[in-house]
Design a protein around this motif. Structure first.
Motif, PDB file in Angstrom:
ATOM      1  N   GLY A   6      31.806  15.922 -57.272  1.00 22.33           N
ATOM      2  CA  GLY A   6      32.243  14.795 -56.446  1.00 22.33           C
ATOM      3  C   GLY A   6      31.152  14.337 -55.497  1.00 22.33           C
ATOM      4  O   GLY A   6      30.944  13.138 -55.295  1.00 22.33           O
ATOM      5  N   ILE A   9      28.586  12.420 -57.500  1.00 27.34           N
ATOM      6  CA  ILE A   9      29.074  11.072 -57.817  1.00 27.34           C
ATOM      7  C   ILE A   9      28.941  10.159 -56.600  1.00 27.34           C
ATOM      8  O   ILE A   9      28.452   9.032 -56.703  1.00 27.34           O
ATOM      9  N   LYS A  10      29.364  10.651 -55.444  1.00 21.70           N
ATOM     10  CA  LYS A  10      29.296   9.838 -54.228  1.00 21.70           C
ATOM     11  C   LYS A  10      27.857   9.468 -53.899  1.00 21.70           C
ATOM     12  O   LYS A  10      27.555   8.307 -53.582  1.00 21.70           O
ATOM     13  N   LYS A  11      26.965  10.432 -53.995  1.00 21.51           N
ATOM     14  CA  LYS A  11      25.549  10.193 -53.686  1.00 21.51           C
ATOM     15  C   LYS A  11      24.980   9.120 -54.614  1.00 21.51           C
ATOM     16  O   LYS A  11      24.350   8.162 -54.162  1.00 21.51           O
ATOM     17  N   ARG A  13      26.620   6.903 -56.479  1.00 18.56           N
ATOM     18  CA  ARG A  13      27.317   5.616 -56.312  1.00 18.56           C
ATOM     19  C   ARG A  13      26.741   4.847 -55.139  1.00 18.56           C
ATOM     20  O   ARG A  13      26.482   3.643 -55.220  1.00 18.56           O
ATOM     21  N   LEU A  20      33.696   1.729 -54.633  1.00 19.49           N
ATOM     22  CA  LEU A  20      34.693   2.634 -55.215  1.00 19.49           C
ATOM     23  C   LEU A  20      35.498   1.919 -56.294  1.00 19.49           C
ATOM     24  O   LEU A  20      35.772   2.479 -57.355  1.00 19.49           O
ATOM     25  N   SER A  34      38.015   8.446 -54.429  1.00 20.51           N
ATOM     26  CA  SER A  34      37.667   8.840 -53.065  1.00 20.51           C
ATOM     27  C   SER A  34      37.974  10.314 -52.830  1.00 20.51           C
ATOM     28  O   SER A  34      37.179  11.036 -52.214  1.00 20.51           O
ATOM     29  N   GLU A  37      35.310  12.352 -54.602  1.00 22.03           N
ATOM     30  CA  GLU A  37      34.043  12.303 -53.867  1.00 22.03           C
ATOM     31  C   GLU A  37      34.069  13.133 -52.588  1.00 22.03           C
ATOM     32  O   GLU A  37      33.043  13.682 -52.184  1.00 22.03           O
ATOM     33  N   ASN A  38      35.217  13.213 -51.960  1.00 22.98           N
ATOM     34  CA  ASN A  38      35.330  13.951 -50.701  1.00 22.98           C
ATOM     35  C   ASN A  38      35.800  15.385 -50.899  1.00 22.98           C
ATOM     36  O   ASN A  38      36.175  16.060 -49.951  1.00 22.98           O
ATOM     37  N   TYR A  48      35.255  13.217 -64.975  1.00 22.89           N
ATOM     38  CA  TYR A  48      33.874  13.407 -64.515  1.00 22.89           C
ATOM     39  C   TYR A  48      32.889  12.838 -65.528  1.00 22.89           C
ATOM     40  O   TYR A  48      31.924  12.162 -65.149  1.00 22.89           O
TER      41      TYR A  48
END
Length: 105
Positions: A6, A9-11, A13, A20, A34, A37-38, A48
């Protein structure tokens, strides 16, 4: 939870400046993404893989990935308990450093 995917993915994105909503389209809801990612929830591998594909993230071989996950779990366990075994795990993780850097710049 200690799932690195997660965070990865956040990094990626954010580096690609993708919302999002855009990334989650056709895969899951933005709120679900979200939570992934968190590190609030762990999705199934299909989600994934779809997200990684949309972000252009390549994955390493499953056996190595599982070994790294196990070592990270031990690292967090030993780190939180101030166990000196954490140093052994760090050294083992460093053996995979070059491969991890390839898919997690």
């Amino acid at each position: 939870m200690n799932d690195y995917r997660g965070l990865l993915i956040k990094k990626q994105r954010k580096e690609l400046d993708i919302s999002l909503e855009a990334l989650s389209h056709g895969v899951c809801s933005p709120s679900y993404l979200s939570k992934i990612e968190n590190n609030i929830l762990v999705a199934n591998d299909d989600i994934y893989n779809l997200l990684f594909k949309k972000l252009g993230i390549s994955t390493m071989d499953t056996i190595k990935e599982e070994k790294i996950k196990q070592m990270l779990d031990l690292f967090f366990k030993y780190y939180m308990s101030s166990d000196s075994k954490v140093f052994k795990i760090i050294n083992e993780l460093l053996e995979y450093k070059d491969e991890v850097v390839k898919w997690y710049p």
